[in-house]
Design an enzyme around this catalytic site. Structure first.
Site, mmCIF file in Angstrom:
data_model
loop_
_atom_site.group_PDB
_atom_site.id
_atom_site.type_symbol
_atom_site.label_atom_id
_atom_site.label_comp_id
_atom_site.label_asym_id
_atom_site.label_seq_id
_atom_site.Cartn_x
_atom_site.Cartn_y
_atom_site.Cartn_z
ATOM 1 N N SER A 1 -25.736 27.656 -135.407
ATOM 2 C CA SER A 1 -26.617 28.768 -136.003
ATOM 3 C C SER A 1 -26.234 29.004 -136.713
ATOM 4 O O SER A 1 -27.140 30.384 -137.677
ATOM 5 C CB SER A 1 -27.213 29.028 -135.246
ATOM 6 O OG SER A 1 -26.053 30.157 -134.376
ATOM 7 N N CYS B 1 -23.748 24.518 -130.066
ATOM 8 C CA CYS B 1 -24.004 25.842 -130.001
ATOM 9 C C CYS B 1 -24.604 25.731 -128.279
ATOM 10 O O CYS B 1 -25.032 24.916 -128.047
ATOM 11 C CB CYS B 1 -25.736 26.205 -130.959
ATOM 12 S SG CYS B 1 -26.435 27.381 -130.752
ATOM 13 N N GLU C 1 -20.603 37.046 -137.143
ATOM 14 C CA GLU C 1 -21.418 36.430 -139.067
ATOM 15 C C GLU C 1 -20.709 37.595 -139.791
ATOM 16 O O GLU C 1 -21.070 36.913 -140.782
ATOM 17 C CB GLU C 1 -22.431 36.038 -138.465
ATOM 18 C CG GLU C 1 -23.173 34.781 -137.653
ATOM 19 C CD GLU C 1 -23.687 33.788 -138.004
ATOM 20 O OE1 GLU C 1 -23.172 33.609 -139.424
ATOM 21 O OE2 GLU C 1 -22.915 32.809 -137.959
#
Length: 257
Positions: free
Chosen positions: A13, A75, A145
């Site tokens: 992702s 993932c 992130e």
């Protein structure tokens, strides 16, 4: 017809799958890779599994069109949602990250799991290893992130999530490929607990399978092409903060998937 000179596709992702990519590069230094980060749609963990399954099929289709010889679903959420269907239906070998990590965990007694909401609720890991405790940690992916894996806020969040972990826990599966970037923080909260991530175990499994299938590349140069669906500059900056050198980077619109 086998074509060992083709690259290996790896997707996640966002930047979490870079942990798996780095392990693959160490185990297979002569292989070339295509890494796909679906940064426009990160995180996957709070999305319905049916939606994540669709994303996984879209990305796998894109990687096949680029000519990959194998696909690594780097993932946990996508592995929970889309395997084994991808492995059964695609024309190339497909590898996930759940079973390799679970295999390592089985060597320990009392095992816990932290992961995204989708991974924990899918109970996918429990097909491979009995769990004493499991906890969804939805804020960990956004922290990574945003580059905040060593920030004091990460420690506060980790303490909040892990306060109910059993005192006699022996091992903890990091059930998301973003989570290894938080190892330093997690060790402060759970000293003495073995932290298990899937990267090294997955890389070993991929290397052994490619060797069996006669798909090892004898002439590759270890090149990586990165594809992202979000902002390329943000991805490159974060990847390089994580120690990953990004030389070739391409943006893919969602309409191309």
């Amino acid at each position: 017809m086998k074509e060992p000179g083709r690259p290996i596709g790896v997707f996640d992702s966002g930047v979490g799958g870079l942990t798996v990519l780095q392990a693959l590069k160490e185990a297979l230094p002569r292989e070339d890779f295509l890494y796909f980060g679906d940064t426009a749609r990160v995180p996957y963990g709070g999305k319905p599994l049916a939606m994540v399954r669709r994303f996984a099929w879209e990305i796998s289709g894109f990687l096949l069109r680029q000519g990959v010889k194998a696909i690594v679903v780097a993932c946990n959420t996508a592995s929970s949602a889309a395997l084994p269907d991808l492995a059964e239906d695609l024309s190339v070998p497909v590898f996930g990250v759940l079973e390799p990590a679970a295999r390592v965990a089985r060597a320990h007694g009392k095992v816990g799991l932290i992961g995204t909401q989708a991974t924990v609720e899918s109970r996918a890991y429990e097909r491979y290893v009995p769990l004493a405790w499991a906890k969804a940690c939805p804020l960990f992916v956004p922290l990574v992130e945003e580059g905040l894996w060593d920030d004091p806020v990460a420690l506060l969040v980790a303490r909040h999530y892990l306060e109910e972990a059993p005192k006699d826990l022996e091992a903890l599966i990091l059930g998301c490929t973003h989570y290894p970037f938080l190892k330093g923080t997690l060790r402060k909260v759970l000293p003495g607990v073995r932290l298990i991530d899937s990267a090294e175990a997955t890389a070993k499994e991929v290397a052994e399978a490619l060797a069996r299938e006669g798909l090892l590349n004898p002439h590759g140069r270890g090149e990586v092409v990165h594809y992202v669906t979000g902002d390329p500059e943000s991805y490159k900056n974060l990847a390089e903060r994580l120690g990953v050198r990004v030389e070739v980077l391409k943006r893919v619109s969602l309409e191309e998937l």
